[in-house]
Motif scaffolding. Structure first.
Motif, mmCIF file in Angstrom:
data_model
loop_
_atom_site.group_PDB
_atom_site.id
_atom_site.type_symbol
_atom_site.label_atom_id
_atom_site.label_comp_id
_atom_site.label_asym_id
_atom_site.label_seq_id
_atom_site.Cartn_x
_atom_site.Cartn_y
_atom_site.Cartn_z
ATOM 1 N N ARG A 30 0.829 -1.214 0.000
ATOM 2 C CA ARG A 30 0.000 0.000 0.000
ATOM 3 C C ARG A 30 0.858 1.255 0.000
ATOM 4 N N ARG A 31 1.968 1.232 0.706
ATOM 5 C CA ARG A 31 2.892 2.380 0.665
ATOM 6 C C ARG A 31 3.463 2.556 -0.734
ATOM 7 N N ALA A 32 3.821 1.444 -1.359
ATOM 8 C CA ALA A 32 4.367 1.502 -2.718
ATOM 9 C C ALA A 32 3.326 2.040 -3.699
ATOM 10 N N LEU A 33 2.085 1.660 -3.519
ATOM 11 C CA LEU A 33 1.004 2.123 -4.384
ATOM 12 C C LEU A 33 0.852 3.639 -4.310
ATOM 13 N N ASP A 44 1.213 8.998 -11.973
ATOM 14 C CA ASP A 44 -0.008 8.820 -12.760
ATOM 15 C C ASP A 44 0.237 7.919 -13.964
ATOM 16 N N GLU A 45 1.405 8.052 -14.567
ATOM 17 C CA GLU A 45 1.745 7.213 -15.720
ATOM 18 C C GLU A 45 1.853 5.739 -15.316
ATOM 19 N N GLN A 46 2.475 5.472 -14.182
ATOM 20 C CA GLN A 46 2.598 4.099 -13.699
ATOM 21 C C GLN A 46 1.238 3.520 -13.330
ATOM 22 N N LEU A 47 0.388 4.344 -12.720
ATOM 23 C CA LEU A 47 -0.958 3.891 -12.379
ATOM 24 C C LEU A 47 -1.753 3.560 -13.634
ATOM 25 N N LYS A 48 -1.582 4.378 -14.659
ATOM 26 C CA LYS A 48 -2.268 4.122 -15.929
ATOM 27 C C LYS A 48 -1.823 2.781 -16.505
ATOM 28 N N ASP A 49 -0.537 2.462 -16.367
ATOM 29 C CA ASP A 49 -0.010 1.194 -16.869
ATOM 30 C C ASP A 49 -0.666 -0.016 -16.202
ATOM 31 N N ALA A 68 -6.066 4.259 -6.392
ATOM 32 C CA ALA A 68 -4.792 3.973 -5.721
ATOM 33 C C ALA A 68 -4.748 4.629 -4.349
ATOM 34 N N ARG A 69 -5.227 5.859 -4.262
ATOM 35 C CA ARG A 69 -5.232 6.563 -2.978
ATOM 36 C C ARG A 69 -6.143 5.851 -1.981
ATOM 37 N N ARG A 70 -7.325 5.452 -2.440
ATOM 38 C CA ARG A 70 -8.278 4.758 -1.569
ATOM 39 C C ARG A 70 -7.666 3.464 -1.022
ATOM 40 N N GLU A 71 -7.045 2.681 -1.888
ATOM 41 C CA GLU A 71 -6.430 1.423 -1.459
ATOM 42 C C GLU A 71 -5.197 1.680 -0.603
ATOM 43 N N GLY A 72 -4.395 2.655 -1.006
ATOM 44 C CA GLY A 72 -3.156 2.936 -0.287
ATOM 45 C C GLY A 72 -3.360 3.469 1.110
#
Length: 77
Positions: free
Chosen positions: A45-48, A53-58, A66-70
């Protein structure tokens, strides 16, 4: 649509169905005890939260997802 988009849509649709069923699970390495699972969740979760934004899109996540889960506590699934 490209083949990659079709695959991503198929996988995402499966995740949505699992969420509706309540059977959505995040996989963790097998053989972890309770504290190992907690540590795994905390680290992932810390890594997330550190992804761009580009990595999240991938990986097919929005920054809000990501914020909600992290920000979930490590003891929650």
């Amino acid at each position: 649509m490209s083949g990659i988009s079709d695959v991503r849509l198929t996988l995402y649709a499966g995740e949505l169905v699992r969420e509706q069923d309540g059977s959505s699970r995040i996989s963790a390495p097998e053989g972890l005890g309770m504290w190992g699972l907690f540590q795994h969740r905390l680290a992932s979760r810390r890594a997330l939260l550190k992804l761009t934004d580009e990595q999240l899109k991938d990986i097919g996540l929005s920054s809000e997802q990501a914020r909600r889960e992290g920000l979930k506590p490590f003891w929650r699934e």
